[in-house]
Design a protein around this motif. Structure first.
Motif, PDB file in Angstrom:
ATOM      1  N   SER A 185       3.771 -45.171  10.473  1.00  0.00           N
ATOM      2  CA  SER A 185       3.163 -46.323   9.808  1.00  0.00           C
ATOM      3  C   SER A 185       2.797 -46.047   8.368  1.00  0.00           C
ATOM      4  N   ILE A 186       2.801 -47.124   7.606  1.00  0.00           N
ATOM      5  CA  ILE A 186       2.390 -47.047   6.204  1.00  0.00           C
ATOM      6  C   ILE A 186       0.932 -47.503   6.113  1.00  0.00           C
ATOM      7  N   LEU A 187       0.081 -46.604   5.609  1.00  0.00           N
ATOM      8  CA  LEU A 187      -1.358 -46.888   5.482  1.00  0.00           C
ATOM      9  C   LEU A 187      -1.573 -47.825   4.287  1.00  0.00           C
ATOM     10  N   ARG A 188      -2.615 -48.682   4.438  1.00  0.00           N
ATOM     11  CA  ARG A 188      -3.497 -48.868   5.567  1.00  0.00           C
ATOM     12  C   ARG A 188      -2.994 -49.909   6.556  1.00  0.00           C
ATOM     13  N   ALA A 189      -2.339 -50.958   6.007  1.00  0.00           N
ATOM     14  CA  ALA A 189      -2.134 -52.168   6.806  1.00  0.00           C
ATOM     15  C   ALA A 189      -1.299 -51.926   8.057  1.00  0.00           C
ATOM     16  N   GLY A 190      -0.523 -50.821   8.068  1.00  0.00           N
ATOM     17  CA  GLY A 190       0.317 -50.557   9.232  1.00  0.00           C
ATOM     18  C   GLY A 190      -0.446 -50.160  10.484  1.00  0.00           C
ATOM     19  N   SER A 217       0.896 -42.733   3.289  1.00  0.00           N
ATOM     20  CA  SER A 217       0.163 -43.722   2.486  1.00  0.00           C
ATOM     21  C   SER A 217       1.053 -44.259   1.370  1.00  0.00           C
ATOM     22  N   ALA A 218       0.860 -45.539   1.064  1.00  0.00           N
ATOM     23  CA  ALA A 218       1.550 -46.139  -0.089  1.00  0.00           C
ATOM     24  C   ALA A 218       0.597 -47.140  -0.704  1.00  0.00           C
ATOM     25  N   MET A 219       0.456 -47.092  -2.027  1.00  0.00           N
ATOM     26  CA  MET A 219      -0.377 -48.126  -2.656  1.00  0.00           C
ATOM     27  C   MET A 219       0.227 -48.576  -3.979  1.00  0.00           C
ATOM     28  N   PHE A 268       2.261 -55.551 -13.511  1.00  0.00           N
ATOM     29  CA  PHE A 268       3.270 -54.519 -13.238  1.00  0.00           C
ATOM     30  C   PHE A 268       2.673 -53.421 -12.353  1.00  0.00           C
ATOM     31  N   PHE A 269       3.414 -52.987 -11.349  1.00  0.00           N
ATOM     32  CA  PHE A 269       2.907 -51.886 -10.519  1.00  0.00           C
ATOM     33  C   PHE A 269       4.011 -50.922 -10.138  1.00  0.00           C
ATOM     34  N   GLU A 270       3.576 -49.688  -9.864  1.00  0.00           N
ATOM     35  CA  GLU A 270       4.461 -48.688  -9.267  1.00  0.00           C
ATOM     36  C   GLU A 270       3.871 -48.356  -7.910  1.00  0.00           C
ATOM     37  N   ILE A 321       6.759 -48.696  10.379  1.00  0.00           N
ATOM     38  CA  ILE A 321       5.927 -49.867  10.668  1.00  0.00           C
ATOM     39  C   ILE A 321       5.079 -50.273   9.463  1.00  0.00           C
ATOM     40  N   ASP A 322       5.193 -51.529   9.055  1.00  0.00           N
ATOM     41  CA  ASP A 322       4.342 -52.073   7.979  1.00  0.00           C
ATOM     42  C   ASP A 322       4.340 -53.585   8.147  1.00  0.00           C
ATOM     43  N   PRO A 323       3.176 -54.240   8.235  1.00  0.00           N
ATOM     44  CA  PRO A 323       3.210 -55.690   8.501  1.00  0.00           C
ATOM     45  C   PRO A 323       3.821 -56.519   7.380  1.00  0.00           C
ATOM     46  N   MET A 324       3.730 -56.065   6.098  1.00  0.00           N
ATOM     47  CA  MET A 324       4.138 -56.928   4.992  1.00  0.00           C
ATOM     48  C   MET A 324       5.338 -56.359   4.244  1.00  0.00           C
ATOM     49  N   LEU A 325       6.420 -57.126   4.182  1.00  0.00           N
ATOM     50  CA  LEU A 325       7.579 -56.771   3.357  1.00  0.00           C
ATOM     51  C   LEU A 325       7.613 -57.783   2.212  1.00  0.00           C
ATOM     52  N   ALA A 326       7.015 -57.406   1.066  1.00  0.00           N
ATOM     53  CA  ALA A 326       6.921 -58.331  -0.081  1.00  0.00           C
ATOM     54  C   ALA A 326       8.083 -58.050  -1.034  1.00  0.00           C
ATOM     55  N   THR A 327       7.907 -57.119  -1.996  1.00  0.00           N
ATOM     56  CA  THR A 327       9.045 -56.750  -2.863  1.00  0.00           C
ATOM     57  C   THR A 327       9.954 -55.751  -2.163  1.00  0.00           C
ATOM     58  N   GLY A 328       9.418 -55.047  -1.170  1.00  0.00           N
ATOM     59  CA  GLY A 328      10.183 -53.994  -0.484  1.00  0.00           C
ATOM     60  C   GLY A 328       9.990 -52.617  -1.095  1.00  0.00           C
ATOM     61  N   GLN A 329       9.252 -52.545  -2.214  1.00  0.00           N
ATOM     62  CA  GLN A 329       9.151 -51.253  -2.914  1.00  0.00           C
ATOM     63  C   GLN A 329       8.383 -50.203  -2.113  1.00  0.00           C
ATOM     64  N   SER A 330       7.331 -50.617  -1.391  1.00  0.00           N
ATOM     65  CA  SER A 330       6.558 -49.636  -0.605  1.00  0.00           C
ATOM     66  C   SER A 330       7.442 -49.030   0.477  1.00  0.00           C
ATOM     67  N   GLY A 368      -4.092 -55.481   4.341  1.00  0.00           N
ATOM     68  CA  GLY A 368      -4.986 -54.308   4.430  1.00  0.00           C
ATOM     69  C   GLY A 368      -6.445 -54.726   4.292  1.00  0.00           C
ATOM     70  N   ASP A 369      -6.722 -55.607   3.328  1.00  0.00           N
ATOM     71  CA  ASP A 369      -8.104 -56.063   3.115  1.00  0.00           C
ATOM     72  C   ASP A 369      -8.596 -56.886   4.307  1.00  0.00           C
ATOM     73  N   LEU A 370      -7.743 -57.735   4.851  1.00  0.00           N
ATOM     74  CA  LEU A 370      -8.164 -58.565   5.988  1.00  0.00           C
ATOM     75  C   LEU A 370      -8.479 -57.708   7.205  1.00  0.00           C
ATOM     76  N   SER A 427     -12.184 -55.086   1.635  1.00  0.00           N
ATOM     77  CA  SER A 427     -11.606 -54.910   0.301  1.00  0.00           C
ATOM     78  C   SER A 427     -11.842 -53.487  -0.203  1.00  0.00           C
ATOM     79  N   LYS A 428     -10.970 -53.044  -1.099  1.00  0.00           N
ATOM     80  CA  LYS A 428     -11.111 -51.690  -1.641  1.00  0.00           C
ATOM     81  C   LYS A 428     -11.364 -51.760  -3.145  1.00  0.00           C
ATOM     82  N   LEU A 429     -11.883 -50.675  -3.706  1.00  0.00           N
ATOM     83  CA  LEU A 429     -12.203 -50.653  -5.149  1.00  0.00           C
ATOM     84  C   LEU A 429     -10.933 -50.644  -5.977  1.00  0.00           C
TER      85      LEU A 429
END
Ligand SMILES: O=P(O)(O)OC[C@H]1O[C@H](OP(=O)(O)OP(=O)(O)O)[C@H](O)[C@@H]1O
Ligand SMILES: O=c1cc[nH]c(=O)[nH]1
Ligand SMILES: [Mg+2]
Length: 217
Positions: free
Chosen positions: A78-83, A103-105, A114-116, A135-144, A209-211, A215-217
């Motif tokens: 799994s990919i942390l956290r949301a996985g 972990s991936a953030m 812009f993010f990496e 396992i990861d619940p969200m496939l958005a851009t696919g980059q993670s 992940g937040d839900l 939430s995280k800093l």
């Protein structure tokens, strides 16, 4: 890539999906985690239909029943956290599976959109000749998913690679198709319209992940 859409027929899966999306119901983080876990169970069941089984004889109190049992070695990663909650659902069904965590953030170096992807923590067994379920619940851009996949696959050759996501975008699927081997299986519970300017899934559900964990800093 072999893509499996598992919510095409009406089932209780759509009830769980509606609840994780609903802006009021999703505020109950315990229910949110539980629904993600239940979706993981449904996905694990659907995925189990294409794994390899061996014939076994089971001794019952009254006789012997010829039946089948899972032959494949399964590694859940799994990919942390949301996985994490989705991972629990898969573990509920694949009780002998080995487990890995990475972990991936999203890191915003310029404090703009812009993010990496930063992939740091990794604790995982060998995948050599095993069935890897990423396992990861969200496939958005696919980059993670691609960044994690490239780190994990540096020296390993799994027998099969399965990727399990709850909500996917067409953009994310296209990115996986360009960057992952053709023989991967992608399991999708729901396909959404696309991404907004911040690369969140629309209509999606918000930040998984937040839900689930706050939430995280
Ligand atoms: O397809 P992408 O554009 O890479 O986005 C998807 C990633 O975003 C979420 O994690 P997030 O970065 O929010 O971390 P979190 O689980 O700690 O909240 C999600 O769980 C994926 O890992
Ligand atoms: O829509 C999105 C995109 C990335 N991560 C999430 O949790 N949700
Ligand atoms: Mg998040």
């Amino acid at each position: 890539m072999h893509i499996h859409y598992i919510s095409e027929n009406n089932s209780i899966l759509n009830h769980f999906l509606s609840q994780i999306r609903d802006v009021t119901i999703q505020k109950d983080s315990m229910r949110f985690r539980k629904n993600i876990e239940r979706i993981g169970e449904v996905m694990a069941y659907e995925l189990s239909k294409i794994l390899t089984y061996k014939e076994i004889d089971v001794q019952t109190p009254l006789g012997i029943k010829k039946t089948t049992a899972l032959e494949d070695n399964v590694v859940l990663c799994s990919i942390l956290r949301a996985g994490l909650a989705l991972h629990t659902g898969f573990m509920n069904f694949f009780d002998d599976a080995e487990n890995g965590f990475v972990s991936a953030m999203r890191f915003h170096p310029n404090n703009d959109d812009f993010f990496e992807i930063k992939v740091e923590y990794q604790a995982a067994p060998s995948f050599e000749n095993k069935n890897l379920i990423l396992i990861d619940p969200m496939l958005a851009t696919g980059q993670s998913l691609v960044a994690v996949f490239q780190k994990l696959m540096a020296e390993e050759t799994p027998k099969e690679i399965h990727i399990a996501v709850v909500i996917a975008t067409p953009e994310g699927i296209e990115y996986l198709e360009k960057n992952l081997p053709n023989n991967c299986h992608l399991w999708v519970a729901a396909l959404d319209e696309g991404l907004n300017a911040k690369n969140y899934i629309v209509p999606g559900l918000g930040d998984a992940g937040d839900l689930a964990y706050g939430s995280k800093l």
